[in-house]
Scaffold this motif. Structure first.
Motif, short mmCIF file in Angstrom:
data_model
loop_
_atom_site.label_atom_id
_atom_site.label_comp_id
_atom_site.label_asym_id
_atom_site.label_seq_id
_atom_site.Cartn_x
_atom_site.Cartn_y
_atom_site.Cartn_z
N ALA A 114 45.21 37.62 32.19
CA ALA A 114 45.36 36.19 32.45
C ALA A 114 45.14 35.93 33.94
CB ALA A 114 46.74 35.71 32.03
N ILE A 115 44.35 34.94 34.24
CA ILE A 115 44.01 34.67 35.64
C ILE A 115 44.87 33.52 36.16
CG2 ILE A 115 42.10 34.27 37.24
CD1 ILE A 115 41.47 36.60 35.42
N PRO A 116 45.77 33.81 37.11
CA PRO A 116 46.56 32.73 37.71
C PRO A 116 45.63 31.70 38.37
CG PRO A 116 47.49 34.86 38.28
CD PRO A 116 46.15 35.13 37.66
N ARG A 117 46.04 30.45 38.37
CA ARG A 117 45.17 29.38 38.88
C ARG A 117 45.11 29.38 40.41
NH1 ARG A 117 47.50 28.37 34.33
NH2 ARG A 117 46.23 27.57 32.61
N ARG A 118 43.92 29.44 40.95
CA ARG A 118 43.63 29.30 42.39
C ARG A 118 44.25 30.42 43.24
NH1 ARG A 118 44.94 22.79 42.93
NH2 ARG A 118 47.08 23.55 42.86
N LEU A 119 44.63 31.54 42.63
CA LEU A 119 45.39 32.56 43.36
C LEU A 119 44.53 33.69 43.92
CD1 LEU A 119 48.47 33.05 43.94
CD2 LEU A 119 48.32 34.82 42.20
N TYR A 120 43.60 34.15 43.11
CA TYR A 120 42.80 35.31 43.51
C TYR A 120 41.36 34.88 43.80
CZ TYR A 120 46.65 38.25 41.83
OH TYR A 120 47.86 38.85 41.66
N THR A 121 40.72 35.65 44.69
CA THR A 121 39.33 35.34 45.05
C THR A 121 38.38 36.19 44.21
OG1 THR A 121 39.26 37.07 46.70
CG2 THR A 121 40.05 34.92 47.45
#
Ligand code: F0G
Length: 460
Positions: free
Chosen positions: A403-410
């Protein structure tokens, strides 16, 4: 053309790197359950997209505007007006998160023996329904059960099955729900056409219809991209129509509310709303804060505006698709097409030598952590394998969710995740199954403990 992050980064948080030896020890101490890890031992945390996103400068600014009055705060008025203009519902009831909205709705609306129908119930939704002595039944389209099959709206409800259940057991059906996007089936969208069909059937059988709206904005984006006739509309217009087709919704603002905590229940029925508010006062708080601080209400109100921005949604869905492409290129089977908030690896197909009740999902989650400090989440036989009758049976799918957290990782964080997954896939044959050494009876995936069966993880 590269789709870049539509934001600059104003504040950063360091990531602590660990060695494989440190991760081996951490995993052993956690009973091979990554929910038991200390977050400081995790390099990239893809356990969930819930409450883990980065808030915007405007949200942090809004926090300072929080009015902490016990009753009738200005922050509640802003929150109520944003939620009402988005959903159109009459009664807006804040809760501390999604499952609180579930518990309050189900306790107020269900009787023991009732039946609730949904595309696929999320685990807390199912657990809250079962806790009331009611039955939660999943009626997603059959295509959803075939991971490799590509379908634009794999979250759709099986309309013929819905009608058949209503015809045969209609008296028991207390509520029809639809989860957008369908988290437990791969974060797959539901079409507007399908939601219109559910509405029509609910009208005919005189049933309440609620939306589990956690990821309503991602769903709206998919509708805009994939549904004929919807390409010219804004995500907000699509979301508004979707909400207008139901009698109410439950929402975890930790997802498409772009907030770290919060949720709400919104509905039109006056008598049911009154019952819900009375229960809210008993367990969450006064109806104008519902277990949240005034500043949380501000952050959610601002987040609900930002989440419908088209540049944000384009980037958001592309991030997930980009990771999916990397995995597919490496021959890793995933649920196709990739969902809105996560890539779901087909763990049964990745580790075909591990039997379902030796939990290929848990084995893969552990391997990703050991190899690269990535924390993922099993959605398979540990989460769903224990029936209400206490019997163990394999879940229909053995998935591992990134699951990809929103706006957290580049993008480079995502590249790293792809690299680690490829390495794990290369070593797949050396990964062994797991057995449970402890598990509670409900929502056992959070606190179960495991040990490796035979050779493989933890024994190498
Ligand atoms: N419904 C759906 C579809 C969800 O995905 C979640 C939470 C909830 C309800 C409950 O909301 O956590 O605010 O109480 N899903 C998180 C996840 C936990 O990791 O998918 P909550």
């Amino acid at each position: 053309m590269t789709i870049i992050e539509p934001f600059r980064i104003k504040a950063v948080e360091p990531i602590r790197f660990t060695t494989r030896e440190q991760r081996e020890k951490a995993l052993l101490d956690a009973g091979y359950n990554v929910f038991g890890l200390s977050a400081k031992d995790v390099i990239i945390d893809l356990l969930t997209d819930s409450g883990t996103g980065a808030m915007s400068a405007a949200q942090w600014g809004a926090l300072m505007q929080g009015d902490e009055s016990y009753a009738g705060s200005r922050s509640f008025e802003r929150f109520e007006s944003v939620v009402r203009s988005l959903t159109g519902y009459k009664h807006i009831i804040p809760t501390h998160q999604g499952r609180a909205a579930e518990r309050i709705l189900f306790h107020s609306a269900l009787q023991p023996g009732d039946l609730v129908l949904n595309n696929i119930h999320f685990d807390t939704t199912r657990a809250n329904i079962e806790y009331e002595g009611a039955e939660a039944r999943d009626l997603v389209i059959p295509e959803a059960r075939i991971p490799a099959l590509i379908h634009p709206f794999k979250g759709n409800m099986h309309i013929a099955a819905l009608e058949a259940v209503l015809r045969a057991e209609g008296d028991r059906v207390s509520m029809v729900m639809v989860t957008v996007t369908n988290n437990s089936g791969g974060g797959q969208p539901v079409s507007l056409e399908n939601i219109r069909a559910i509405r029509e059937i609910c009208n005919r059988y005189d049933k309440r219809f609620f939306i589990d709206a956690c990821r309503f904005a991602e769903n709206s984006w998919f509708v805009k991209q994939r549904e004929a006739g919807q390409e010219g509309r804004t995500p907000r217009e699509i979301a508004r129509e979707m909400f207008s087709l139901a009698d109410g919704c439950i929402m975890s603002a930790k997802k498409d509310g772009l907030a770290n905590i919060g949720g709400f229940l919104a509905l039109n029925d006056d008598a049911l709303a009154q019952k819900c508010r009375n229960l809210l006062i008993l367990t969450e708080g006064f109806p104008t804060y519902g277990g949240l601080a005034g500043y949380d209400l501000e952050a959610i109100a601002q987040g609900l505006e930002e989440v419908l921005d088209e540049d944000y949604l384009r980037y958001r869905v592309r991030t997930v698709e980009y990771l999916a492409e990397k995995l597919v290129d490496a021959g890793i089977p995933i649920v196709q097409p990739p969902g809105g908030h996560a890539v779901y690896i087909d763990a049964a197909a990745t580790l075909p030598h591990i039997k379902p009740l030796e939990f290929p999902g848990i084995a893969l989650v552990n391997a990703l952590y050991l190899e690269g400090g990535i924390r993922a989440c099993e959605i398979g036989s540990v989460m769903f394998g224990l029936g209400a009758d206490g019997k163990e049976r394999p879940a229909s799918l053995e998935l591992v969710r990134l699951a990809i957290p929103r706006r957290l990782y580049t993008q480079s964080h995502i590249d790293y995740v792809g690299d680690i997954a490829v390495k794990v896939k290369g070593d797949a044959e050396s990964i062994g199954g797991m057995r449970i050494t402890y598990a509670p009876n409900v929502l056992r995936h959070f606190t179960a403990r495991f040990e490796p069966v035979g050779v493989g993880v933890g024994r190498g």
